[in-house]
Motif scaffolding. Structure first.
Motif, mmCIF file in Angstrom:
data_model
loop_
_atom_site.group_PDB
_atom_site.id
_atom_site.type_symbol
_atom_site.label_atom_id
_atom_site.label_comp_id
_atom_site.label_asym_id
_atom_site.label_seq_id
_atom_site.Cartn_x
_atom_site.Cartn_y
_atom_site.Cartn_z
ATOM 1 N N PRO A 153 127.065 9.375 62.418
ATOM 2 C CA PRO A 153 127.379 8.201 63.235
ATOM 3 C C PRO A 153 128.253 8.506 64.454
ATOM 4 O O PRO A 153 128.217 7.772 65.435
ATOM 5 N N SER A 154 129.003 9.597 64.435
ATOM 6 C CA SER A 154 129.884 9.877 65.578
ATOM 7 C C SER A 154 129.145 10.506 66.750
ATOM 8 O O SER A 154 129.592 10.387 67.889
ATOM 9 N N THR A 155 128.012 11.176 66.504
ATOM 10 C CA THR A 155 127.264 11.806 67.595
ATOM 11 C C THR A 155 125.869 11.225 67.776
ATOM 12 O O THR A 155 125.232 11.461 68.802
ATOM 13 N N GLY A 156 125.377 10.518 66.766
ATOM 14 C CA GLY A 156 124.003 10.023 66.809
ATOM 15 C C GLY A 156 122.973 11.070 66.430
ATOM 16 O O GLY A 156 121.771 10.848 66.542
ATOM 17 N N ILE A 157 123.425 12.217 65.973
ATOM 18 C CA ILE A 157 122.498 13.280 65.569
ATOM 19 C C ILE A 157 121.777 12.874 64.294
ATOM 20 O O ILE A 157 122.392 12.410 63.337
ATOM 21 N N ASN A 158 120.454 13.063 64.296
ATOM 22 C CA ASN A 158 119.613 12.881 63.115
ATOM 23 C C ASN A 158 118.925 14.215 62.860
ATOM 24 O O ASN A 158 118.357 14.801 63.786
ATOM 25 N N LEU A 159 118.973 14.680 61.610
ATOM 26 C CA LEU A 159 118.446 15.999 61.297
ATOM 27 C C LEU A 159 117.784 15.981 59.932
ATOM 28 O O LEU A 159 118.419 15.615 58.939
ATOM 29 N N ALA A 160 116.511 16.367 59.879
ATOM 30 C CA ALA A 160 115.799 16.449 58.607
ATOM 31 C C ALA A 160 116.299 17.668 57.829
ATOM 32 O O ALA A 160 116.243 18.789 58.337
ATOM 33 N N LEU A 161 116.807 17.448 56.640
ATOM 34 C CA LEU A 161 117.378 18.556 55.878
ATOM 35 C C LEU A 161 116.327 19.522 55.370
ATOM 36 O O LEU A 161 116.650 20.651 55.000
ATOM 37 N N THR A 162 115.073 19.101 55.362
ATOM 38 C CA THR A 162 114.016 20.046 54.972
ATOM 39 C C THR A 162 113.957 21.210 55.954
ATOM 40 O O THR A 162 113.499 22.291 55.603
ATOM 41 N N GLU A 163 114.448 21.028 57.188
ATOM 42 C CA GLU A 163 114.494 22.100 58.172
ATOM 43 C C GLU A 163 115.632 23.082 57.903
ATOM 44 O O GLU A 163 115.602 24.212 58.366
#
Length: 166
Positions: A153-163
């Motif tokens: 929430p502080s950066t807006g980063i979304n990252l799929a953990l499968t990667e």
């Protein structure tokens, strides 16, 4: 008192040069792979918005300095003529990958220092659980597993953990 001094010397002698120099445990193979995967995935998606930096020394307001596994900054301009060995500006986000020898208390104490210095979020990567906890303050975190998409929430980063855990 004399015996305690010798015991401390014995512990110091067991530490590798890497651990003495950086003040943190020697990375393992899993640690190295996950760190590389994180950096690759972040750079692939966010290189225009952020600078993803690994193993940079941070000059902390209260000593000692620290070297996080990964730091996320607003885009930094590279100055090839004037390099720096330590950053005084705190990153937006710190990513720490747990090593088998680290305790929860040690990591949370580090996170407290980061938050007190102005860092917006800290990610705690748990290789054995294939999970990441995103902290936005001490005691304030969201837990993401390998089948979910991490959201900071502080950066807006979304990252799929499968990667990350492949």
């Amino acid at each position: 008192m004399e015996k305690a001094h010798y015991a401390m010397e014995a512990v110091i002698d067991v530490l590798s040069e890497y651990e003495r120099e950086r003040g943190k445990p020697m990375p393992t193979l899993n640690h190295a792979i996950i760190q590389a995967n994180l950096i690759f995935a972040l750079k692939l998606q966010y290189r225009q918005q952020y600078s993803i930096v690994s193993e940079i020394n941070l000059t902390m307001p209260i000593r000692p300095d620290t070297v996080p596994d990964v730091a996320i900054y607003p885009t930094l301009k590279i100055d090839f003529l004037h390099d720096v060995t330590s950053m005084t500006a705190m990153p937006l986000t710190i990513i720490e990958i747990v090593s088998p020898s680290q305790s929860d208390a040690e990591i949370l104490a580090k996170f407290e220092r980061y938050f007190n210095a102005g860092v917006g979020s800290c990610w705690l990567v748990l290789p054995s659980l294939q999970a990441i906890a995103v902290y936005t303050g001490i005691g304030k975190y969201q837990f993401f597993t390998d089948t979910t998409t991490l959201t900071d929430p502080s950066t807006g980063i979304n990252l799929a953990l499968t990667e990350i855990f492949v």
